[in-house]
Design a protein around this motif. Structure first.
Motif, mmCIF file in Angstrom:
data_model
loop_
_atom_site.group_PDB
_atom_site.id
_atom_site.type_symbol
_atom_site.label_atom_id
_atom_site.label_comp_id
_atom_site.label_asym_id
_atom_site.label_seq_id
_atom_site.Cartn_x
_atom_site.Cartn_y
_atom_site.Cartn_z
ATOM 1 N N ALA A 91 13.002 -2.731 -3.189
ATOM 2 C CA ALA A 91 12.009 -2.690 -4.265
ATOM 3 C C ALA A 91 10.659 -3.210 -3.787
ATOM 4 C CB ALA A 91 12.496 -3.499 -5.470
ATOM 5 N N TYR A 92 10.660 -4.204 -2.951
ATOM 6 C CA TYR A 92 9.411 -4.771 -2.433
ATOM 7 C C TYR A 92 8.606 -3.704 -1.686
ATOM 8 C CZ TYR A 92 6.277 -8.058 -0.090
ATOM 9 O OH TYR A 92 5.167 -8.725 0.367
ATOM 10 N N MET A 93 9.297 -2.933 -0.844
ATOM 11 C CA MET A 93 8.629 -1.889 -0.078
ATOM 12 C C MET A 93 8.159 -0.752 -0.992
ATOM 13 S SD MET A 93 10.191 0.655 2.820
ATOM 14 C CE MET A 93 11.211 1.409 1.569
ATOM 15 N N PHE A 94 9.019 -0.322 -1.931
ATOM 16 C CA PHE A 94 8.652 0.791 -2.813
ATOM 17 C C PHE A 94 7.466 0.446 -3.699
ATOM 18 C CE2 PHE A 94 13.282 2.140 -2.427
ATOM 19 C CZ PHE A 94 12.993 3.099 -1.471
ATOM 20 N N GLY A 95 7.249 -0.844 -3.938
ATOM 21 C CA GLY A 95 6.091 -1.266 -4.732
ATOM 22 C C GLY A 95 4.831 -1.426 -3.913
ATOM 23 N N GLY A 96 4.908 -1.168 -2.629
ATOM 24 C CA GLY A 96 3.721 -1.256 -1.771
ATOM 25 C C GLY A 96 3.696 -2.485 -0.895
ATOM 26 N N GLY A 97 4.783 -3.259 -0.867
ATOM 27 C CA GLY A 97 4.842 -4.437 -0.004
ATOM 28 C C GLY A 97 3.791 -5.462 -0.355
ATOM 29 N N SER A 98 3.316 -6.191 0.641
ATOM 30 C CA SER A 98 2.350 -7.262 0.404
ATOM 31 C C SER A 98 0.959 -6.719 0.093
ATOM 32 C CB SER A 98 2.275 -8.190 1.620
ATOM 33 O OG SER A 98 1.815 -7.475 2.754
ATOM 34 N N LYS A 99 0.703 -5.467 0.420
ATOM 35 C CA LYS A 99 -0.619 -4.881 0.177
ATOM 36 C C LYS A 99 -0.698 -4.213 -1.198
ATOM 37 C CE LYS A 99 -2.087 -4.860 4.763
ATOM 38 N NZ LYS A 99 -1.900 -6.252 5.000
ATOM 39 N N GLY A 100 0.406 -4.142 -1.893
ATOM 40 C CA GLY A 100 0.437 -3.496 -3.195
ATOM 41 C C GLY A 100 1.142 -4.365 -4.205
ATOM 42 N N GLY A 101 1.979 -3.726 -4.996
ATOM 43 C CA GLY A 101 2.706 -4.431 -6.040
ATOM 44 C C GLY A 101 4.150 -4.690 -5.676
ATOM 45 N N GLY A 102 4.412 -4.933 -4.407
ATOM 46 C CA GLY A 102 5.781 -5.143 -3.957
ATOM 47 C C GLY A 102 6.496 -6.238 -4.718
ATOM 48 N N PHE A 103 5.835 -7.378 -4.880
ATOM 49 C CA PHE A 103 6.477 -8.475 -5.603
ATOM 50 C C PHE A 103 6.679 -8.099 -7.066
ATOM 51 C CE2 PHE A 103 6.650 -12.357 -8.069
ATOM 52 C CZ PHE A 103 7.682 -13.021 -7.420
ATOM 53 N N GLU A 104 5.699 -7.414 -7.645
ATOM 54 C CA GLU A 104 5.778 -7.012 -9.056
ATOM 55 C C GLU A 104 7.003 -6.120 -9.302
ATOM 56 O OE1 GLU A 104 3.037 -4.655 -12.353
ATOM 57 O OE2 GLU A 104 2.252 -5.005 -10.342
ATOM 58 N N LEU A 105 7.202 -5.117 -8.438
ATOM 59 C CA LEU A 105 8.342 -4.223 -8.620
ATOM 60 C C LEU A 105 9.656 -4.950 -8.337
ATOM 61 C CD1 LEU A 105 9.502 -1.487 -9.335
ATOM 62 C CD2 LEU A 105 9.102 -0.777 -6.960
ATOM 63 N N LEU A 106 9.683 -5.788 -7.320
ATOM 64 C CA LEU A 106 10.894 -6.565 -7.032
ATOM 65 C C LEU A 106 11.245 -7.461 -8.218
ATOM 66 C CD1 LEU A 106 13.161 -7.491 -5.157
ATOM 67 C CD2 LEU A 106 11.538 -9.112 -4.139
ATOM 68 N N ALA A 107 10.248 -8.126 -8.787
ATOM 69 C CA ALA A 107 10.489 -8.996 -9.945
ATOM 70 C C ALA A 107 11.033 -8.198 -11.127
ATOM 71 C CB ALA A 107 9.201 -9.722 -10.336
ATOM 72 N N GLU A 108 10.520 -6.997 -11.325
ATOM 73 C CA GLU A 108 10.997 -6.153 -12.426
ATOM 74 C C GLU A 108 12.441 -5.704 -12.173
ATOM 75 O OE1 GLU A 108 11.442 -4.371 -15.961
ATOM 76 O OE2 GLU A 108 9.814 -5.720 -15.397
ATOM 77 N N ALA A 109 12.761 -5.341 -10.945
ATOM 78 C CA ALA A 109 14.131 -4.929 -10.609
ATOM 79 C C ALA A 109 15.107 -6.097 -10.802
ATOM 80 C CB ALA A 109 14.191 -4.397 -9.181
ATOM 81 N N VAL A 110 14.705 -7.290 -10.376
ATOM 82 C CA VAL A 110 15.556 -8.471 -10.569
ATOM 83 C C VAL A 110 15.702 -8.773 -12.060
ATOM 84 C CG1 VAL A 110 15.742 -10.967 -10.172
ATOM 85 C CG2 VAL A 110 15.097 -9.451 -8.298
ATOM 86 N N HIS A 111 14.627 -8.604 -12.811
ATOM 87 C CA HIS A 111 14.687 -8.820 -14.263
ATOM 88 C C HIS A 111 15.691 -7.866 -14.914
ATOM 89 C CE1 HIS A 111 13.591 -9.454 -18.404
ATOM 90 N NE2 HIS A 111 13.293 -8.169 -18.522
ATOM 91 N N GLN A 112 15.612 -6.592 -14.539
ATOM 92 C CA GLN A 112 16.556 -5.609 -15.101
ATOM 93 C C GLN A 112 17.997 -5.948 -14.737
ATOM 94 O OE1 GLN A 112 13.937 -1.525 -15.276
ATOM 95 N NE2 GLN A 112 15.799 -1.504 -14.134
ATOM 96 N N LEU A 113 18.199 -6.472 -13.535
ATOM 97 C CA LEU A 113 19.544 -6.787 -13.065
ATOM 98 C C LEU A 113 20.102 -8.054 -13.704
ATOM 99 C CD1 LEU A 113 21.794 -6.010 -10.994
ATOM 100 C CD2 LEU A 113 20.603 -7.494 -9.363
ATOM 101 N N THR A 114 19.234 -9.067 -13.890
ATOM 102 C CA THR A 114 19.714 -10.395 -14.298
ATOM 103 C C THR A 114 19.195 -10.900 -15.635
ATOM 104 O OG1 THR A 114 17.868 -11.567 -13.259
ATOM 105 C CG2 THR A 114 19.795 -11.077 -11.860
ATOM 106 N N GLY A 115 18.084 -10.332 -16.104
ATOM 107 C CA GLY A 115 17.445 -10.849 -17.309
ATOM 108 C C GLY A 115 16.449 -11.957 -17.029
ATOM 109 N N LEU A 116 16.353 -12.408 -15.775
ATOM 110 C CA LEU A 116 15.405 -13.462 -15.410
ATOM 111 C C LEU A 116 13.978 -12.929 -15.412
ATOM 112 C CD1 LEU A 116 17.292 -15.077 -12.387
ATOM 113 C CD2 LEU A 116 17.048 -16.024 -14.689
#
Length: 170
Positions: free
Chosen positions: A31-56
């Motif tokens: 997810a980090y890479m698909f969101g653009g990594g450190s130059k894009g929204g990598g963290f944003e997409l990773l956080a959303e994927a983790v949220h969907q998986l865990t509710g966090l």
């Protein structure tokens, strides 16, 4: 969350960074890479994927590369940890003259270790208390292939989880 956990990664669009991802089921760490990594929204997409998986929900985070990891530990003067199992580094070893060599093992195309490279002695972390410099803490926390308990990614995660309080206590 183990990095190889299959998870639904949601669609993601970020016109500013020219990133478009349709969404799919992938390993969570992608997810980090698909969101653009450190130059894009990598963290944003990773956080959303983790949220969907865990509710966090996340309201912040940090991404630290290998050099940054070492620099933090060295700035603290090292960290004290108790090694809980024999850990052999596939990444770092020394030759007969004591020169550091990377990697210590012949690495297969799939990333798994083969045989020790000729004339190289791998770094080994034995059970017990250790004071780790930055390079040692990084090397120890990265290992998953040659853990004495054979617990792979779970062992690596456990060691990383042991590292965080050791760093915070410094």
């Amino acid at each position: 969350i183990p990095r190889d956990t299959l998870a639904a990664i949601p669609p993601y669009d970020n016109a500013q960074d020219n990133v478009h991802f349709n969404g799919s089921t992938q390993k969570i760490n992608s997810a980090y890479m698909f969101g653009g990594g450190s130059k894009g929204g990598g963290f944003e997409l990773l956080a959303e994927a983790v949220h969907q998986l865990t509710g966090l929900q996340f309201n912040g985070g940090a991404v630290v590369n290998f050099q940054g990891f070492q620099d933090i530990v060295d700035a603290l003067g090292g960290v004290d940890m108790t090694v809980d199992e024999k850990v052999t580094s596939i990444h770092r070893g020394t030759d007969r003259t004591g020169k550091v060599v990377y990697p210590a093992y012949n690495i297969h195309p799939d990333g798994t270790p083969g045989s020790v490279r000729r004339g190289i002695t791998p770094e080994v972390y034995l059970p017990g208390p250790h004071h780790f410099a930055g390079w040692q803490a990084l090397d120890y926390c990265r290992q998953r292939d040659l853990l004495a308990d054979g617990d792979g990614d779970y062992g690596r995660q456990r060691h990383q989880q042991q590292f965080l309080p050791a760093m915070i206590s410094k």
